[in-house]
Write a protein that holds these residues in place. Structure first.
Motif, PDB file in Angstrom:
ATOM      1  N   GLN A  42       0.826  -1.213   0.000  1.00 32.90           N
ATOM      2  CA  GLN A  42       0.000   0.000   0.000  1.00 32.90           C
ATOM      3  C   GLN A  42       0.860   1.264   0.000  1.00 32.90           C
ATOM      4  O   GLN A  42       0.547   2.241  -0.691  1.00 32.90           O
ATOM      5  CB  GLN A  42      -0.949  -0.027   1.203  1.00 32.90           C
ATOM      6  CG  GLN A  42      -2.060  -1.061   1.034  1.00 32.90           C
ATOM      7  CD  GLN A  42      -2.791  -1.387   2.309  1.00 32.90           C
ATOM      8  OE1 GLN A  42      -2.476  -0.864   3.382  1.00 32.90           O
ATOM      9  NE2 GLN A  42      -3.785  -2.261   2.213  1.00 32.90           N
ATOM     10  N   PHE A  43       1.941   1.246   0.757  1.00 26.68           N
ATOM     11  CA  PHE A  43       2.858   2.395   0.745  1.00 26.68           C
ATOM     12  C   PHE A  43       3.596   2.494  -0.594  1.00 26.68           C
ATOM     13  O   PHE A  43       3.916   3.599  -1.046  1.00 26.68           O
ATOM     14  CB  PHE A  43       3.855   2.309   1.897  1.00 26.68           C
ATOM     15  CG  PHE A  43       3.288   2.725   3.229  1.00 26.68           C
ATOM     16  CD1 PHE A  43       2.693   3.967   3.382  1.00 26.68           C
ATOM     17  CD2 PHE A  43       3.338   1.876   4.323  1.00 26.68           C
ATOM     18  CE1 PHE A  43       2.168   4.365   4.601  1.00 26.68           C
ATOM     19  CE2 PHE A  43       2.814   2.259   5.550  1.00 26.68           C
ATOM     20  CZ  PHE A  43       2.228   3.506   5.699  1.00 26.68           C
ATOM     21  N   ALA A  44       3.857   1.349  -1.218  1.00 24.82           N
ATOM     22  CA  ALA A  44       4.511   1.358  -2.534  1.00 24.82           C
ATOM     23  C   ALA A  44       3.603   2.004  -3.574  1.00 24.82           C
ATOM     24  O   ALA A  44       4.057   2.813  -4.399  1.00 24.82           O
ATOM     25  CB  ALA A  44       4.874  -0.067  -2.945  1.00 24.82           C
ATOM     26  N   LEU A  49       2.218   6.992  -6.757  1.00 24.34           N
ATOM     27  CA  LEU A  49       1.287   8.100  -6.996  1.00 24.34           C
ATOM     28  C   LEU A  49       1.932   9.446  -6.664  1.00 24.34           C
ATOM     29  O   LEU A  49       1.750  10.429  -7.389  1.00 24.34           O
ATOM     30  CB  LEU A  49       0.014   7.906  -6.178  1.00 24.34           C
ATOM     31  CG  LEU A  49      -0.886   6.727  -6.585  1.00 24.34           C
ATOM     32  CD1 LEU A  49      -2.043   6.584  -5.607  1.00 24.34           C
ATOM     33  CD2 LEU A  49      -1.422   6.932  -7.998  1.00 24.34           C
ATOM     34  N   VAL A  50       2.700   9.488  -5.571  1.00 20.71           N
ATOM     35  CA  VAL A  50       3.387  10.729  -5.192  1.00 20.71           C
ATOM     36  C   VAL A  50       4.416  11.120  -6.245  1.00 20.71           C
ATOM     37  O   VAL A  50       4.497  12.291  -6.658  1.00 20.71           O
ATOM     38  CB  VAL A  50       4.071  10.573  -3.813  1.00 20.71           C
ATOM     39  CG1 VAL A  50       5.018  11.744  -3.540  1.00 20.71           C
ATOM     40  CG2 VAL A  50       3.029  10.481  -2.707  1.00 20.71           C
ATOM     41  N   LEU A  58       1.690  17.985 -10.894  1.00 21.03           N
ATOM     42  CA  LEU A  58       0.332  18.071 -10.372  1.00 21.03           C
ATOM     43  C   LEU A  58       0.339  18.706  -8.983  1.00 21.03           C
ATOM     44  O   LEU A  58      -0.668  19.258  -8.535  1.00 21.03           O
ATOM     45  CB  LEU A  58      -0.300  16.677 -10.305  1.00 21.03           C
ATOM     46  CG  LEU A  58      -0.415  15.950 -11.651  1.00 21.03           C
ATOM     47  CD1 LEU A  58      -1.006  14.569 -11.448  1.00 21.03           C
ATOM     48  CD2 LEU A  58      -1.269  16.757 -12.630  1.00 21.03           C
ATOM     49  N   TYR A  59       1.492  18.599  -8.318  1.00 18.34           N
ATOM     50  CA  TYR A  59       1.722  19.271  -7.045  1.00 18.34           C
ATOM     51  C   TYR A  59       3.214  19.576  -6.972  1.00 18.34           C
ATOM     52  O   TYR A  59       4.034  18.769  -7.408  1.00 18.34           O
ATOM     53  CB  TYR A  59       1.289  18.397  -5.859  1.00 18.34           C
ATOM     54  CG  TYR A  59       0.946  19.184  -4.619  1.00 18.34           C
ATOM     55  CD1 TYR A  59      -0.327  19.721  -4.458  1.00 18.34           C
ATOM     56  CD2 TYR A  59       1.888  19.401  -3.626  1.00 18.34           C
ATOM     57  CE1 TYR A  59      -0.655  20.458  -3.330  1.00 18.34           C
ATOM     58  CE2 TYR A  59       1.578  20.135  -2.502  1.00 18.34           C
ATOM     59  CZ  TYR A  59       0.299  20.665  -2.354  1.00 18.34           C
ATOM     60  OH  TYR A  59      -0.015  21.409  -1.243  1.00 18.34           O
ATOM     61  N   ILE A 188       6.124  11.447   4.130  1.00 16.25           N
ATOM     62  CA  ILE A 188       5.950  10.368   5.105  1.00 16.25           C
ATOM     63  C   ILE A 188       5.633   9.048   4.402  1.00 16.25           C
ATOM     64  O   ILE A 188       6.118   7.979   4.806  1.00 16.25           O
ATOM     65  CB  ILE A 188       4.830  10.738   6.108  1.00 16.25           C
ATOM     66  CG1 ILE A 188       5.328  11.812   7.076  1.00 16.25           C
ATOM     67  CG2 ILE A 188       4.366   9.516   6.885  1.00 16.25           C
ATOM     68  CD1 ILE A 188       4.264  12.317   8.028  1.00 16.25           C
ATOM     69  N   THR A 189       4.839   9.103   3.335  1.00 17.72           N
ATOM     70  CA  THR A 189       4.488   7.893   2.576  1.00 17.72           C
ATOM     71  C   THR A 189       5.738   7.229   2.007  1.00 17.72           C
ATOM     72  O   THR A 189       5.919   6.004   2.124  1.00 17.72           O
ATOM     73  CB  THR A 189       3.523   8.244   1.429  1.00 17.72           C
ATOM     74  OG1 THR A 189       2.294   8.738   1.978  1.00 17.72           O
ATOM     75  CG2 THR A 189       3.226   7.026   0.564  1.00 17.72           C
TER      76      THR A 189
END
Length: 305
Positions: A42-44, A49-50, A58-59, A188-189
């Motif tokens: 899930q973190f991967a 996505l980040v 996008l950010y 953090i992710t």
């Protein structure tokens, strides 16, 4: 009017992503009982996505100093543990029971704030905590899926998640070094992924390969698709949560989180057809009512000061 509609849409997405995360996540953990590997995956997915978000502007990609990374590391550690313990609990007990236990987050928030920040609660805050503790106790005594591993994992999740909030106040204090909520969550992710990879390999080994899943008699496509959807919903609901936190006060966010927990409990009971006794329902209701009361007390406290 547009801002109100946007905020309402964000709350709707927050709840929706959280509902689907809990459903898909539970389905995967039922057949693949390796919570460390699942949490790492899930973190991967979140990290991918980040990186996509930063790569395509996008950010805005942040410039991080070494002092900021040192300050963020404790937050990443407790964030990692909080999500890991939640998955460990979801793998052992019903989704509704895990979220009933997690309704005790305000209790741990008050205790840890008093211990490490010197913020002692008013008598009204203490009184609002009593139905939370009593309701969780009553629900635990009558929970059909109860086992100690699931119970203590959810409790540990409460401690670590509220420790994250306390640490964020204690370490991220310099204004010139402060980061916005979405950037902080993104960093953090990524850090959580690197913290969990060695732990997953050491504790559970390489279990998510096609050969292992096929040898275990699992439907390869079904497990992968549901794990992917759970990971996407996991990152999405947390990202939206931070977006909401930038627009509203922490107390309003807390009330929204209370309502979200009610929605998740009800939908999970209906979807998984979890057996719920009248006394169990009463305990859950009392605990959630206590959480709402706590949120209201926190809201009116500044007016009394």
């Amino acid at each position: 009017m547009m801002q109100t509609l946007q905020l309402g849409a964000l709350f709707g997405l927050w709840y929706l992503f959280n509902i689907y995360f809990n459903i898909y996540n539970k389905q995967v953990l039922k057949v693949f009982p390796f919570p460390v590997t699942i949490t790492t995956a899930q973190f991967a997915i979140g990290t991918v996505l980040v990186m996509f978000m930063w790569t395509f502007n996008l950010y805005k990609r942040p410039k991080i100093s070494s002092s900021q990374l040192v300050a963020i590391l404790p937050l990443a550690i407790v964030h990692t543990l909080g999500n890991l313990f939640t998955n460990m609990s979801l793998g052992k007990v019903a989704v509704s029971f895990t979220h009933t236990i997690k309704a005790m987050e305000p209790f741990f928030s008050v205790v840890l704030s008093a211990m490490f920040l010197g913020e002692f609660p008013t008598i009204w805050v203490v009184l609002s905590l009593l139905p939370i503790v009593g309701g969780v106790g009553l629900a635990s005594l009558t929970e059909a899926s109860f086992n100690w591993a699931g119970f203590w994992s959810a409790m540990a999740s409460n401690v670590t998640n509220q420790s994250r909030n306390v640490l964020s106040k204690k370490f991220m204090v310099k204004k010139e070094e402060s980061l916005d909520n979405i950037t902080l969550f993104s960093i953090i992710t990524i850090m959580s992924l690197f913290l969990l990879i060695p732990a997953a390999l050491f504790m559970e080994g390489v279990k998510f390969t096609p050969s292992y899943l096929q040898s275990a008699g699992l439907n390869l496509k079904e497990v992968y698709v549901r794990a992917l959807l759970a990971g996407l919903c996991f990152h999405a609901y947390q990202q939206v949560s931070y977006m909401i936190l930038q627009r509203v006060s922490p107390v309003t966010h807390s009330v929204g989180n209370c309502v979200k927990r009610v929605v998740v409990i009800v939908t999970s009971v209906l979807f998984f057809r979890s057996p719920v006794s009248p006394i169990n329902s009463l305990g859950t209701g009392v605990a959630l009512a206590g959480v709402f009361l706590y949120s209201r007390v926190k809201r009116i406290k500044p007016k009394k000061a």
